[in-house]
Design a protein around this motif. Sequence first.
Motif, short mmCIF file in Angstrom:
data_model
loop_
_atom_site.label_atom_id
_atom_site.label_comp_id
_atom_site.label_asym_id
_atom_site.label_seq_id
_atom_site.Cartn_x
_atom_site.Cartn_y
_atom_site.Cartn_z
N PRO A 113 0.83 -1.21 0.00
CA PRO A 113 0.00 0.00 0.00
C PRO A 113 0.86 1.26 0.00
O PRO A 113 1.92 1.30 0.63
CB PRO A 113 -0.81 -0.12 1.30
N ALA A 114 0.40 2.26 -0.72
CA ALA A 114 1.10 3.55 -0.71
C ALA A 114 1.10 4.12 0.70
O ALA A 114 0.13 3.96 1.45
CB ALA A 114 0.41 4.52 -1.67
N LEU A 115 2.19 4.77 1.07
CA LEU A 115 2.35 5.30 2.42
C LEU A 115 2.23 6.81 2.43
O LEU A 115 2.30 7.47 1.38
CB LEU A 115 3.72 4.88 2.97
N ARG A 116 2.08 7.35 3.63
CA ARG A 116 2.01 8.79 3.81
C ARG A 116 3.30 9.43 3.31
O ARG A 116 4.39 8.95 3.59
CB ARG A 116 1.82 9.09 5.29
N GLN A 117 3.16 10.53 2.58
CA GLN A 117 4.34 11.15 1.98
C GLN A 117 5.10 12.02 2.98
O GLN A 117 6.30 11.89 3.17
CB GLN A 117 3.92 11.98 0.76
N THR A 118 4.40 12.93 3.60
CA THR A 118 4.98 13.82 4.61
C THR A 118 3.92 14.03 5.68
O THR A 118 2.80 13.54 5.57
CB THR A 118 5.37 15.18 4.00
N GLY A 119 4.26 14.80 6.69
CA GLY A 119 3.29 15.07 7.74
C GLY A 119 2.05 15.77 7.24
O GLY A 119 0.94 15.55 7.75
N ASP A 120 2.21 16.60 6.20
CA ASP A 120 1.06 17.38 5.74
C ASP A 120 0.40 16.82 4.49
O ASP A 120 -0.68 17.27 4.11
CB ASP A 120 1.48 18.83 5.49
N ALA A 121 0.99 15.84 3.82
CA ALA A 121 0.44 15.30 2.57
C ALA A 121 0.11 13.82 2.72
O ALA A 121 0.99 13.02 3.04
CB ALA A 121 1.42 15.51 1.43
N LEU A 122 -1.14 13.48 2.48
CA LEU A 122 -1.61 12.10 2.64
C LEU A 122 -2.31 11.62 1.38
O LEU A 122 -3.37 11.00 1.44
CB LEU A 122 -2.58 12.00 3.83
N SER A 167 -9.09 9.95 10.02
CA SER A 167 -8.77 11.04 10.94
C SER A 167 -9.45 10.87 12.29
O SER A 167 -10.38 10.07 12.45
CB SER A 167 -9.18 12.38 10.32
N ALA A 168 -8.98 11.64 13.24
CA ALA A 168 -9.57 11.61 14.57
C ALA A 168 -11.03 12.03 14.56
O ALA A 168 -11.79 11.69 15.47
CB ALA A 168 -8.77 12.52 15.51
N PHE A 177 -2.23 20.12 7.30
CA PHE A 177 -1.20 21.15 7.29
C PHE A 177 -0.80 21.62 8.68
O PHE A 177 0.37 21.83 8.96
CB PHE A 177 -1.67 22.36 6.47
N THR A 178 -1.76 21.80 9.57
CA THR A 178 -1.47 22.46 10.84
C THR A 178 -0.87 21.52 11.88
O THR A 178 0.16 21.83 12.48
CB THR A 178 -2.74 23.11 11.41
N TYR A 179 -1.48 20.36 12.07
CA TYR A 179 -1.11 19.52 13.21
C TYR A 179 -0.11 18.42 12.84
O TYR A 179 0.80 18.11 13.61
CB TYR A 179 -2.36 18.89 13.83
N GLN A 180 -0.31 17.78 11.69
CA GLN A 180 0.62 16.74 11.22
C GLN A 180 0.82 15.65 12.28
O GLN A 180 1.94 15.21 12.54
CB GLN A 180 1.95 17.36 10.80
N THR A 181 -0.26 15.24 12.89
CA THR A 181 -0.20 14.22 13.92
C THR A 181 -0.11 12.83 13.29
O THR A 181 -0.38 12.63 12.11
CB THR A 181 -1.46 14.29 14.80
N GLN A 182 0.26 11.85 14.14
CA GLN A 182 0.43 10.49 13.62
C GLN A 182 -0.88 9.99 13.01
O GLN A 182 -0.88 9.43 11.92
CB GLN A 182 0.89 9.54 14.74
N ARG A 183 -1.98 10.12 13.75
CA ARG A 183 -3.29 9.91 13.14
C ARG A 183 -3.76 11.28 12.67
O ARG A 183 -3.80 12.21 13.47
CB ARG A 183 -4.29 9.32 14.14
#
Length: 377
Positions: A113-122, A167-168, A177-183
């Motif tokens: 499966p494709a993975l998350r690219q960065t904290g702000d881009a999913l 998401s939560a 963009f703002t929080y970039q949390t793990q979930r």
Amino acid sequence: MRGGLRLLALASALLAGCGGTRPRPAPPARVPAEAVHDGTEYLLATQNPDGSWGSCDPCHVDEIYLGTVATHDGFGQATSALCAMALMQVPQDDPRVRTALDRGLQCLAGKAPALRQTGDALYNVWGNLYALQCLSRASADPRWPAERERFQAAARRQLESLARFQSALGGWGYYDFTYQTQRPSGEHATSFTTAAALVALDEARRAGLEVPERMTRSGVAFLATLRNGNGAYLYSTGHRFYPNNRASKIKGSLGRSQAGECALSRFGKAGPAEATRGLENFFTYHHFLDIGRQRQWPHEAWYATAGYYYFFGHYYAALNIAALPEAGRDRFAPRLTAVLLRTQEPDGSWWDFPMYGYSKAYGTALALLALTTVNPS
């Protein structure tokens, strides 16, 4: 004076000779089967050697934000899954279709499966949800009995990845963009991504995969918060605080609303009445979607319409039409068909937004899915 009149007469004659004062001849009438054939030929001709579709080739300068080049894993998986689903639905009398489809499914099942690219881009969520939908369909299809377990295992991996990026707040989006949390926080969860994920989850559970009920329950609850009383769907979480924004009006929501109604109907939160009202809006104000199609920048058209959900919206409109009683199908299917016939390109493709080398592949796939859904062979 006479010289001026002669020049005016000459100009009029030249314009007439060039077609300036004559109506352009209407394009030759086409039928859905011809459009499906040409679209299928386009997908067959443009499949990559590894069985995938699309590429990272840029269409123009200042392309859509990537995060990192790993974004292309998500774009590529989503595009390839849509193309494979389209080939599942087109006529199968040409053996090349089955060969291309087999290659596409093997490629999709063989990739992580494709993975998350960065904290702000999913952007990976698009690959996760469409790969899940495609592999679920393939696992339940009697054409691949020997591959059922392999396709189901690959679908489960996509399901697990999609669950990690819920998401939560319950919805799905492709930015944080703002929080970039793990979930992902859900600050930028969108109605149309959530709707597409819920439709994929519904197909997964129908194919026999175990889909956590809490996952769908929270997704449906989030999506419902983005639905206005008039049937329009807000763009994303933040738009709840200004629901009369131009993008959140019916005319700005056309490309998103069909997916929203499709998802809620699959989970018992909407029915034929809501679908009919949504389709009436879709075709009454369709010209606002047309204005946004094939523009270079997202949201530059009236009501902040973005080109990239033009054929996306038509695909889910087709699913909604197919779920209506016969009278509703007879009413709306010809109108959707007419749009798809007139927007096909001379090379057999469809496209709505210039996004790297994926535009024609995903556009053609979505258009073929829509055409074959309302015009089953």
